[in-house]
Scaffold this active site. Sequence first.
Site, PDB file in Angstrom:
ATOM      1  N   TRP A 162       0.539  -1.294   0.094  1.00 55.87           N
ATOM      2  CA  TRP A 162       0.014  -0.121  -0.115  1.00 55.87           C
ATOM      3  C   TRP A 162       0.899   1.342   0.110  1.00 55.87           C
ATOM      4  O   TRP A 162       0.270   2.403  -0.243  1.00 55.87           O
ATOM      5  CB  TRP A 162      -0.884   0.238   1.053  1.00 55.87           C
ATOM      6  CG  TRP A 162      -0.132  -0.433   2.383  1.00 55.87           C
ATOM      7  CD1 TRP A 162      -0.130  -1.434   3.175  1.00 55.87           C
ATOM      8  CD2 TRP A 162       0.524   0.534   3.177  1.00 55.87           C
ATOM      9  NE1 TRP A 162       0.866  -1.364   4.273  1.00 55.87           N
ATOM     10  CE2 TRP A 162       1.208  -0.180   4.503  1.00 55.87           C
ATOM     11  CE3 TRP A 162       0.932   2.022   3.124  1.00 55.87           C
ATOM     12  CZ2 TRP A 162       2.088   0.313   5.396  1.00 55.87           C
ATOM     13  CZ3 TRP A 162       1.800   2.396   4.128  1.00 55.87           C
ATOM     14  CH2 TRP A 162       2.269   1.722   4.905  1.00 55.87           C
ATOM     15  N   ASN A 163       2.073   1.121   0.167  1.00 55.38           N
ATOM     16  CA  ASN A 163       3.021   2.478   0.444  1.00 55.38           C
ATOM     17  C   ASN A 163       3.036   3.326  -0.991  1.00 55.38           C
ATOM     18  O   ASN A 163       3.278   4.268  -0.756  1.00 55.38           O
ATOM     19  CB  ASN A 163       4.108   2.112   1.498  1.00 55.38           C
ATOM     20  CG  ASN A 163       5.193   1.164   0.864  1.00 55.38           C
ATOM     21  OD1 ASN A 163       4.710   0.484   0.015  1.00 55.38           O
ATOM     22  ND2 ASN A 163       6.482   1.266   1.392  1.00 55.38           N
ATOM     23  N   LYS A 186      -2.278  -7.967  -8.123  1.00 58.37           N
ATOM     24  CA  LYS A 186      -2.958  -7.916  -6.873  1.00 58.37           C
ATOM     25  C   LYS A 186      -2.424  -7.015  -5.953  1.00 58.37           C
ATOM     26  O   LYS A 186      -1.593  -6.977  -5.422  1.00 58.37           O
ATOM     27  CB  LYS A 186      -3.096  -9.411  -6.263  1.00 58.37           C
ATOM     28  CG  LYS A 186      -4.264  -9.623  -5.066  1.00 58.37           C
ATOM     29  CD  LYS A 186      -3.724 -10.084  -3.897  1.00 58.37           C
ATOM     30  CE  LYS A 186      -2.984  -9.178  -2.704  1.00 58.37           C
ATOM     31  NZ  LYS A 186      -3.679  -8.007  -2.245  1.00 58.37           N
ATOM     32  N   ALA A 188      -2.615  -3.971  -2.861  1.00 58.24           N
ATOM     33  CA  ALA A 188      -2.797  -4.037  -1.530  1.00 58.24           C
ATOM     34  C   ALA A 188      -4.180  -3.497  -1.154  1.00 58.24           C
ATOM     35  O   ALA A 188      -4.889  -2.784  -1.872  1.00 58.24           O
ATOM     36  CB  ALA A 188      -1.896  -3.076  -0.598  1.00 58.24           C
ATOM     37  N   GLY A 240       6.512  -6.351  -0.453  1.00 63.94           N
ATOM     38  CA  GLY A 240       5.839  -6.243   0.833  1.00 63.94           C
ATOM     39  C   GLY A 240       6.846  -6.550   1.961  1.00 63.94           C
ATOM     40  O   GLY A 240       7.976  -6.847   1.858  1.00 63.94           O
ATOM     41  N   SER A 241       6.349  -7.302   2.840  1.00 62.05           N
ATOM     42  CA  SER A 241       7.200  -7.513   4.124  1.00 62.05           C
ATOM     43  C   SER A 241       7.734  -8.852   4.103  1.00 62.05           C
ATOM     44  O   SER A 241       7.289  -9.590   3.111  1.00 62.05           O
ATOM     45  CB  SER A 241       5.987  -7.599   5.459  1.00 62.05           C
ATOM     46  OG  SER A 241       5.045  -8.855   5.258  1.00 62.05           O
ATOM     47  N   GLU A 262      10.990  -7.983  -3.231  1.00 63.26           N
ATOM     48  CA  GLU A 262      11.316  -6.941  -2.883  1.00 63.26           C
ATOM     49  C   GLU A 262      10.625  -6.488  -1.478  1.00 63.26           C
ATOM     50  O   GLU A 262       9.501  -6.504  -1.137  1.00 63.26           O
ATOM     51  CB  GLU A 262      10.861  -5.668  -3.830  1.00 63.26           C
ATOM     52  CG  GLU A 262      11.335  -5.744  -5.097  1.00 63.26           C
ATOM     53  CD  GLU A 262      12.787  -5.274  -5.208  1.00 63.26           C
ATOM     54  OE1 GLU A 262      13.369  -4.664  -4.225  1.00 63.26           O
ATOM     55  OE2 GLU A 262      13.478  -5.436  -6.286  1.00 63.26           O
ATOM     56  N   LEU A 263      11.661  -6.750  -0.293  1.00 63.20           N
ATOM     57  CA  LEU A 263      10.989  -7.150   0.815  1.00 63.20           C
ATOM     58  C   LEU A 263      11.308  -5.969   1.855  1.00 63.20           C
ATOM     59  O   LEU A 263      11.784  -4.887   1.261  1.00 63.20           O
ATOM     60  CB  LEU A 263      11.629  -8.384   1.472  1.00 63.20           C
ATOM     61  CG  LEU A 263      11.050  -9.732   0.680  1.00 63.20           C
ATOM     62  CD1 LEU A 263      11.698 -11.042   1.168  1.00 63.20           C
ATOM     63  CD2 LEU A 263       9.688  -9.768   0.161  1.00 63.20           C
ATOM     64  N   ARG A 290      10.021  11.234   3.710  1.00 62.73           N
ATOM     65  CA  ARG A 290       9.513  10.942   2.291  1.00 62.73           C
ATOM     66  C   ARG A 290       8.234   9.838   2.511  1.00 62.73           C
ATOM     67  O   ARG A 290       8.461   8.942   3.408  1.00 62.73           O
ATOM     68  CB  ARG A 290      10.234  10.460   1.343  1.00 62.73           C
ATOM     69  CG  ARG A 290       9.629  10.393  -0.205  1.00 62.73           C
ATOM     70  CD  ARG A 290      10.816  10.074  -1.163  1.00 62.73           C
ATOM     71  NE  ARG A 290      11.564   8.652  -1.032  1.00 62.73           N
ATOM     72  CZ  ARG A 290      11.101   7.768  -1.935  1.00 62.73           C
ATOM     73  NH1 ARG A 290      10.328   7.732  -3.046  1.00 62.73           N
ATOM     74  NH2 ARG A 290      11.803   6.426  -1.682  1.00 62.73           N
ATOM     75  N   CYS A 296       9.989   1.462   2.311  1.00 64.48           N
ATOM     76  CA  CYS A 296      11.155   0.346   2.693  1.00 64.48           C
ATOM     77  C   CYS A 296      12.558   1.024   2.857  1.00 64.48           C
ATOM     78  O   CYS A 296      13.447   0.246   3.509  1.00 64.48           O
ATOM     79  CB  CYS A 296      10.888  -0.653   1.676  1.00 64.48           C
ATOM     80  SG  CYS A 296      11.146   0.127  -0.218  1.00 64.48           S
ATOM     81  N   GLU A 470      14.558  -4.656  -9.608  1.00 65.02           N
ATOM     82  CA  GLU A 470      13.634  -3.974 -10.525  1.00 65.02           C
ATOM     83  C   GLU A 470      14.302  -2.618 -11.045  1.00 65.02           C
ATOM     84  O   GLU A 470      14.938  -1.959 -10.338  1.00 65.02           O
ATOM     85  CB  GLU A 470      12.293  -3.693  -9.456  1.00 65.02           C
ATOM     86  CG  GLU A 470      11.621  -4.994  -9.305  1.00 65.02           C
ATOM     87  CD  GLU A 470      10.423  -4.581  -8.558  1.00 65.02           C
ATOM     88  OE1 GLU A 470       9.227  -5.349  -8.988  1.00 65.02           O
ATOM     89  OE2 GLU A 470       9.921  -3.878  -7.821  1.00 65.02           O
TER      90      GLU A 470
END
Length: 490
Positions: A162-163, A186, A188, A240-241, A262-263, A290, A296, A470
């Site tokens: 979601w960030n 998919k 968040a 995500g986490s 990408e954690l 920011r 992250c 990425e």
Amino acid sequence: MNAPQKTPALDFPAFAKGLYIGGDWRAAKSGKTINVTDPSSEAVLAAVADAGLEDAAAAVDAAAAAARGWRQTPPRQRSEILRRCFELMIARADMLARLISHENGKALRDARGEVAYAAEFFRWNAEEAVRISGEYGLAPSGANRIIVDYQPMGIAVLITPWNFPAAMATRKIAPALAAGCTVILKPATETPLTAYALADLFAEAGVPPGVVNVLTTSTPGPVTNAMLADPRVRKLSFTGSTGVGRALLSEAGKNVISCSMELGGNAPFVVFDDADLELALDGVMVAKMRNAGEACTAANRIYVQSGIHDAFAEGLAKRMAALKVGEGVDEATECGPMITRKAVEKIDRLVSDAVGRGAKITCGGKKGEGTGFFYPPTVITDVPDDSEMVREEIFGPVAPLYRFETEEEAIERANDTEYGLAAYVFTRDIGRGLRVAGGIEAGMIALNRGLVSDPAAPFGGVKQSGLGREGGQHHGIAEYMEAKYIAASI
Ligand code: NAP
């Protein structure tokens, strides 16, 4: 800080037309929906479709039906479609920024920055789509030619947090499409409207039906697992986490699906005595604030050498205290709300824990009360090394300061984490800067600056911050391609 409830200024239902599958908008088979909330006002913005297993299967069918046509579409044509996606995003930049600001809560200025960054992935990958090349050479034995061809992996499932509701989606969709893959996104559950607003522009840009599918669900585990169990799905790209990433890696392992991960991060921000103080303060305000700290790459542990520590702490507290906290969509806002009340509770827990162990608050430190999920910009000094926030992602506007003495100590403490995403180093001694950058275990180092993200550079982490990259030259697209080797006797 207690934001008044306002009527949304956009026509949100326009982006809540259902699941986007095979180029059509359709309701979830169950008819169920999920409410989307504005974290500033707590008002319900819209309801989006809540996909179940049948909808997930329909999305995979649609991606499979479109796969052959898309992989056979000439790279130049794919490139031009991606370029149109870029142009349409820029044309709609203001609307997209407002939408992000409403559903995520981030300050409009951050949302505008995100839209520009997100759109750039379409432009960058439009340029990369026509530069995918192979290899041709003589085998060392001289017996045959070695031909290497790079081919799209196939159907890719893309899961985003979601960030950064726009950028995390385009950072995956654009290279996947450039490589010739079809995708199911998919997003968040807290921020699905931006993903649907993006879906709204694909047909206009010329993306054929089924090449990009978008579905939202309140049951991400079962829905994702069902898609990963379908042998037609060959790629999973997740942001995500680290906890969810670990679970998905083991799920993807069942069908040996290629994974890009990408954690989470726990970025050290290291300031040496010889640093330019104002530059370091400018840098930490970007690296920490920011997105109100919900990044992250956010500076999570700020290590300051003894000689500059007190001046840095004072300067930072002044700047943090001066930030305007408010509704995301208010033009004057510099720090918006957190994504949920639960996120505020977590920050509060981490701050209380540090204070309980002897840390000192120099500004902020008290969660907001009333409407909206607010936490004020906060600076804490003398944070003990056994505090929970040393190990956990704060994901909020809290800047914890730690004092250090030597270069070796800074590197050792910076590396004392399971994460390795981003790190920041400030020094006027370029030799030391490069030495410390070389010693810190992270995928990305910012030297004398507070920002690392760039579509033209490889983004990603080491250790438990992830697998793969990425963006960057070739890196991002390579995640969606497989090398095919042909041994040819001619
Ligand atoms: P999260 O809880 O891991 O969720 C990320 C995505 O995974 C969401 O779409 C979520 O869906 C979905 N998800 C949750 N459980 C799942 C499951 N069992 N199977 C499949 N999907 C599942 O992370 P978040 O709170 O949204 O985002 C914050 C985290 O992302 C932080 O750790 C941050 O560091 C990391 N992050 C990393 C990068 C990077 O580039 N390395 C960038 C941005 C953020 P729901 O929304 O429905 O739960």
